[in-house]
Design a protein around this motif. Sequence first.
Motif, PDB file in Angstrom:
ATOM      1  N   SER A  83       0.847  -1.195   0.000  1.00 27.31           N
ATOM      2  CA  SER A  83       0.000   0.000   0.000  1.00 27.31           C
ATOM      3  C   SER A  83       0.882   1.245   0.000  1.00 27.31           C
ATOM      4  O   SER A  83       2.112   1.159   0.084  1.00 27.31           O
ATOM      5  CB  SER A  83      -0.907  -0.003   1.237  1.00 27.31           C
ATOM      6  OG  SER A  83      -0.136   0.125   2.418  1.00 27.31           O
ATOM      7  N   ARG A  84       0.249   2.406  -0.092  1.00 23.89           N
ATOM      8  CA  ARG A  84       1.020   3.653  -0.074  1.00 23.89           C
ATOM      9  C   ARG A  84       1.672   3.882   1.285  1.00 23.89           C
ATOM     10  O   ARG A  84       2.689   4.564   1.384  1.00 23.89           O
ATOM     11  CB  ARG A  84       0.112   4.835  -0.428  1.00 23.89           C
ATOM     12  CG  ARG A  84      -0.289   4.886  -1.892  1.00 23.89           C
ATOM     13  CD  ARG A  84      -1.035   6.176  -2.217  1.00 23.89           C
ATOM     14  NE  ARG A  84      -1.337   6.275  -3.645  1.00 23.89           N
ATOM     15  CZ  ARG A  84      -2.434   5.792  -4.207  1.00 23.89           C
ATOM     16  NH1 ARG A  84      -3.336   5.174  -3.446  1.00 23.89           N
ATOM     17  NH2 ARG A  84      -2.636   5.915  -5.505  1.00 23.89           N
ATOM     18  N   ASP A  85       1.069   3.336   2.323  1.00 29.44           N
ATOM     19  CA  ASP A  85       1.632   3.481   3.669  1.00 29.44           C
ATOM     20  C   ASP A  85       2.730   2.438   3.883  1.00 29.44           C
ATOM     21  O   ASP A  85       2.546   1.259   3.557  1.00 29.44           O
ATOM     22  CB  ASP A  85       0.545   3.290   4.730  1.00 29.44           C
ATOM     23  CG  ASP A  85      -0.530   4.363   4.643  1.00 29.44           C
ATOM     24  OD1 ASP A  85      -0.183   5.507   4.289  1.00 29.44           O
ATOM     25  OD2 ASP A  85      -1.707   4.042   4.909  1.00 29.44           O
ATOM     26  N   ASP A  86       3.856   2.875   4.436  1.00 31.19           N
ATOM     27  CA  ASP A  86       4.936   1.936   4.741  1.00 31.19           C
ATOM     28  C   ASP A  86       4.474   0.946   5.809  1.00 31.19           C
ATOM     29  O   ASP A  86       3.801   1.323   6.775  1.00 31.19           O
ATOM     30  CB  ASP A  86       6.173   2.694   5.245  1.00 31.19           C
ATOM     31  CG  ASP A  86       6.827   3.512   4.138  1.00 31.19           C
ATOM     32  OD1 ASP A  86       6.493   3.284   2.957  1.00 31.19           O
ATOM     33  OD2 ASP A  86       7.668   4.371   4.460  1.00 31.19           O
ATOM     34  N   GLN A  87       4.834  -0.305   5.621  1.00 35.36           N
ATOM     35  CA  GLN A  87       4.456  -1.352   6.565  1.00 35.36           C
ATOM     36  C   GLN A  87       5.707  -1.973   7.187  1.00 35.36           C
ATOM     37  O   GLN A  87       6.796  -1.901   6.619  1.00 35.36           O
ATOM     38  CB  GLN A  87       3.629  -2.426   5.852  1.00 35.36           C
ATOM     39  CG  GLN A  87       2.355  -1.871   5.221  1.00 35.36           C
ATOM     40  CD  GLN A  87       1.581  -2.931   4.466  1.00 35.36           C
ATOM     41  OE1 GLN A  87       0.953  -3.799   5.064  1.00 35.36           O
ATOM     42  NE2 GLN A  87       1.623  -2.876   3.142  1.00 35.36           N
TER      43      GLN A  87
END
Length: 216
Positions: free
Chosen positions: A136-140
């Motif tokens: 996703s666009r959010d870092d995980q």
Amino acid sequence: MKVVTVVYSPLSVGDTASSVVARYVDINGNTIHPDNVYDGQIGDDYKTKKENIKGFELVKVEGSESGKFAEDVKVVTYVYKEVGKVTVKFVDEKGNIIKKDIVYTGGLEERYDIKYPNIKGYEYVKTVGGQSGVYSRDDQEIIFVYKKAKNVDSINKNNNNTNSSETGSGRDVSNRNTPPSGSVKTSDENNLYLYLFFAVISAGGVMYTIKKSKEA
């Protein structure tokens, strides 16, 4: 009357300026970074470069990244895709880092499935975060937690060494009561010594008798 003569010379390669434009777009053609414009003289060499753009990964290049400036303006297009990032950390139960982080990237909505590796000297305990999912666009972030491994082989080896020392294993005890070689005389050797002793005594007696006879 004064005459002025003007002499013209033909333009040669290198006398005219030109440009090369590098564009940076996503797979849908949207601009994701300002253009880079390279200026030079016709016939001179040029070389464009890609840009590292956060959240994007280069997919392909359209046009020649290097070549020579020409009369027409050249366009080089760098095409990127948007990506997500998953950072994997490896720590012990106290939070100490035991292995360098690994970063995985993939296109948005692409699936990932990350398994914990075996680390020498450690045992896997648990996972914090989802080992499987989609980028996703959010870092995980995924954290693999380990603990110090019990050295079973070393323990067994120490136990074996202890048992060996207690039972005498590994040492030759079959000749424990045997004296060192050469420290005991055999019966034949003793008889020989007695014979030589009496022979010397007898010889001495004979010599003494002969001497007395001569004196008489």
